[in-house]
Structures are given as C-alpha cells and as structure tokens.
Motif scaffolding. Structure first.
Motif, short mmCIF file in Angstrom:
data_model
loop_
_atom_site.label_atom_id
_atom_site.label_comp_id
_atom_site.label_asym_id
_atom_site.label_seq_id
_atom_site.Cartn_x
_atom_site.Cartn_y
_atom_site.Cartn_z
N TYR B 35 33.23 45.14 32.23
CA TYR B 35 31.97 44.41 32.17
C TYR B 35 32.28 42.94 31.88
CZ TYR B 35 29.97 49.05 31.44
OH TYR B 35 29.60 50.36 31.58
N ARG B 36 31.37 42.10 32.32
CA ARG B 36 31.40 40.71 31.89
C ARG B 36 30.09 40.40 31.18
NH1 ARG B 36 31.59 36.29 36.57
NH2 ARG B 36 30.77 35.00 34.87
N GLN B 37 30.16 39.53 30.19
CA GLN B 37 28.98 39.18 29.42
C GLN B 37 28.80 37.67 29.45
OE1 GLN B 37 28.93 40.24 25.19
NE2 GLN B 37 26.74 40.56 25.33
N ASP B 38 27.63 37.26 29.90
CA ASP B 38 27.30 35.85 30.00
C ASP B 38 25.99 35.58 29.29
OD1 ASP B 38 28.47 36.65 33.08
OD2 ASP B 38 29.47 35.04 31.98
N PRO B 39 25.86 34.43 28.66
CA PRO B 39 24.62 34.10 27.95
C PRO B 39 23.41 34.20 28.87
CG PRO B 39 26.33 32.50 27.45
CD PRO B 39 26.87 33.37 28.55
N GLY B 40 22.39 34.88 28.40
CA GLY B 40 21.15 35.01 29.18
C GLY B 40 21.19 36.07 30.27
N LEU B 41 22.40 36.58 30.57
CA LEU B 41 22.52 37.59 31.63
C LEU B 41 22.95 38.95 31.08
CD1 LEU B 41 24.27 35.46 34.39
CD2 LEU B 41 21.86 36.12 34.28
N GLY B 42 23.34 38.97 29.84
CA GLY B 42 23.73 40.24 29.24
C GLY B 42 25.04 40.75 29.79
N LEU B 43 25.27 42.03 29.64
CA LEU B 43 26.49 42.67 30.15
C LEU B 43 26.25 43.22 31.55
CD1 LEU B 43 26.82 43.86 26.75
CD2 LEU B 43 28.99 44.07 27.91
N ARG B 44 27.16 42.91 32.44
CA ARG B 44 27.06 43.42 33.81
C ARG B 44 28.36 44.09 34.20
NH1 ARG B 44 25.69 38.13 37.02
NH2 ARG B 44 27.09 37.28 35.45
N GLN B 45 28.22 45.21 34.89
CA GLN B 45 29.41 45.99 35.23
C GLN B 45 30.10 45.40 36.45
OE1 GLN B 45 28.98 50.12 36.65
NE2 GLN B 45 30.34 50.71 34.99
N ILE B 46 31.42 45.28 36.39
CA ILE B 46 32.20 44.70 37.48
C ILE B 46 32.76 45.80 38.38
CG2 ILE B 46 34.17 43.22 38.06
CD1 ILE B 46 33.93 42.04 35.23
N TYR B 47 33.54 46.68 37.80
CA TYR B 47 34.14 47.81 38.50
C TYR B 47 34.20 48.99 37.52
CZ TYR B 47 35.97 45.89 42.91
OH TYR B 47 36.10 45.39 44.18
N TYR B 48 34.28 50.19 38.09
CA TYR B 48 34.51 51.35 37.25
C TYR B 48 35.45 52.33 37.97
CZ TYR B 48 30.82 53.68 40.02
OH TYR B 48 30.06 54.21 41.04
N SER B 49 36.01 53.24 37.19
CA SER B 49 36.95 54.21 37.74
C SER B 49 36.66 55.56 37.12
CB SER B 49 38.39 53.79 37.43
OG SER B 49 39.28 54.84 37.72
N MET B 50 36.47 56.56 37.96
CA MET B 50 36.16 57.90 37.45
C MET B 50 37.42 58.73 37.22
SD MET B 50 32.53 58.98 39.11
CE MET B 50 32.81 58.61 40.82
N ASN B 51 38.54 58.28 37.75
CA ASN B 51 39.79 58.95 37.47
C ASN B 51 40.91 58.17 38.15
OD1 ASN B 51 41.63 60.92 36.51
ND2 ASN B 51 40.11 62.54 36.88
#
Lengths: 109, 114
Positions: B35-51
């Motif tokens: 995740y990345r967190q930016d002021p006013g935008l909150g946390l946003r998911q970039i990539y994920y991995s299920m395995n």
C-alpha cells in the motif's frame, strides 16, 4: 468495492467508552467487517473483525446491526494511547483492503 | 516474534534511479500486499500476492513491479522512480485470502524521490 462511511473525527474523554460508527449499506453477504487503527507514524494495526455476530476481544467490541448495513466499534474505556485514526473496512475474497478516510479519534485527558 | 519487516525505513533518491523496497514476513502467510499512503488520499493498494508466483494489480499499480519468488518475501520495485511516487509505503501479510483473518502491517518505508 463496497464502501464504508465514517465520521471524519470524534472526541472523547479518557476512561470513558467510545462508540465509533460505520455505515456500509452496500455490504454483500460474504463481506467481513474489519476495523484497523493507525497511530501516528505507525502502520495500521488490526483491532477486530466480524461477519454477522457481535465480537469481543481484548482491545474492543464490535457490534454489527442485524441487517449488517452498519457497525459500531466500542472501546470500553478509552486511554490516551487509543488516540488514532480508525478505519472500518469491508473485505471479501482476495483480501483487497479499501481504506476510506477513517475517523480521527481524539482522547482528552 | 511474528512480524512484517520492511527495508529501508527511509530512502531519499533521485528520479530514474531504480530501487527496491524489501518486505519479509516470518509467519508463513500466503497473502502479501503493498500500500501507499498519501495525505488526503488515505491508503491505496498497489499490488497483492495470494501465493508464490501469484501476483495481481491493486488500485494504483502504475510505475511499480513486484515479485513473489518465495513465500516470505514480497519486494516492491520502482524501475524508474518519479517525484509522484514520493509516499509512505506499507507492506502487509495475512494467513490466507478470505476476510476471516487480520492483516499484519509492516512499520512503513518513507520514500522521497527528488
């Protein structure tokens, strides 16, 4: 993604209970309701989660409405260390967390 | 101690200089994400991995790459960083992919791209 709505900020006094509301009117049957909090300069920290029934753990209680369209995080006796931003999040399937703006909780001594 | 670790914790770099932020968990979790967190935008998911060897895009994948060659590691790669990637980055892991389990977050990496 199902959305949640929370008040931007709330304030309470130390040693008093705090009820943090969350609306999630578009929740689906398989969505879990999760609560996380973020203290200043730290990563998000898990608080509690539930599906349909109310839940209790050492940190808090989660009260889920019967229609599941809203929930309330209850801190039974707030301390100064509970001051944080609290996020209510719905999770299903691939565990994609969509964080809203959260509720900034201020605790007065 | 069960934990998610990230390195480095702070990084200042220049535009275009490739960098990697490492993430490692010692809980044998299947699921990991960035995740990345930016002021006013909150946390946003970039990539994920299920395995291992299974990754997918989140909400803001542009400019990032990931790999999952081992279960415990999930590095975030910025091939050509730009100033708009200046942000606070968090790695997270979870035992599996349903909503039944909590996610564990790392301490964060504060990246500045000049």
């Amino acid at each position: 993604d199902a959305k949640t709505t929370q008040p931007n900020s709330m304030e309470s006094n130390e040693e008093e209970p705090v009820h943090l509301p969350c609306n999630h009117s578009t929740i689906s049957g398989t969505d879990y309701i999760h609560w996380y909090r973020q203290l200043p300069s730290q990563g998000p920290e898990y608080v509690i989660h539930g599906l349909t029934s109310n839940v209790n753990n050492r940190m808090a209680s989660l009260a889920i409405a019967e229609d599941r369209k809203s929930s309330t995080l209850i801190l039974h006796r707030a301390t100064l260390r509970d001051a944080a931003v609290y996020y209510c999040i719905l999770i299903q399937g691939a565990q994609k967390l969509v964080f809203g703006q959260g509720t900034r909780l201020t605790i007065n001594p | 101690e069960a934990q998610v670790t990230q390195n480095p914790r702070y990084l200042i770099t220049v535009t275009g200089k490739k960098l990697t932020v490492t993430c490692s968990q010692n809980m044998n979790h299947e699921y990991m994400s960035w995740y990345r967190q930016d002021p006013g935008l909150g946390l946003r998911q970039i990539y994920y991995s299920m395995n291992v060897e299974v990754t997918d895009k989140g909400d803001v994948p542009e400019g990032y790459k990931v790999s999952r060659k081992e279960k415990r590691n999930f590095p975030l790669i910025l091939e050509s960083p730009s100033p708009n990637q200046t942000s606070l980055y968090f790695c997270a892991s979870s035992p599996e992919t349903s909503g039944k389990n909590e996610q564990f977050f790392g301490p964060g990496t504060r990246l500045t791209v000049l």
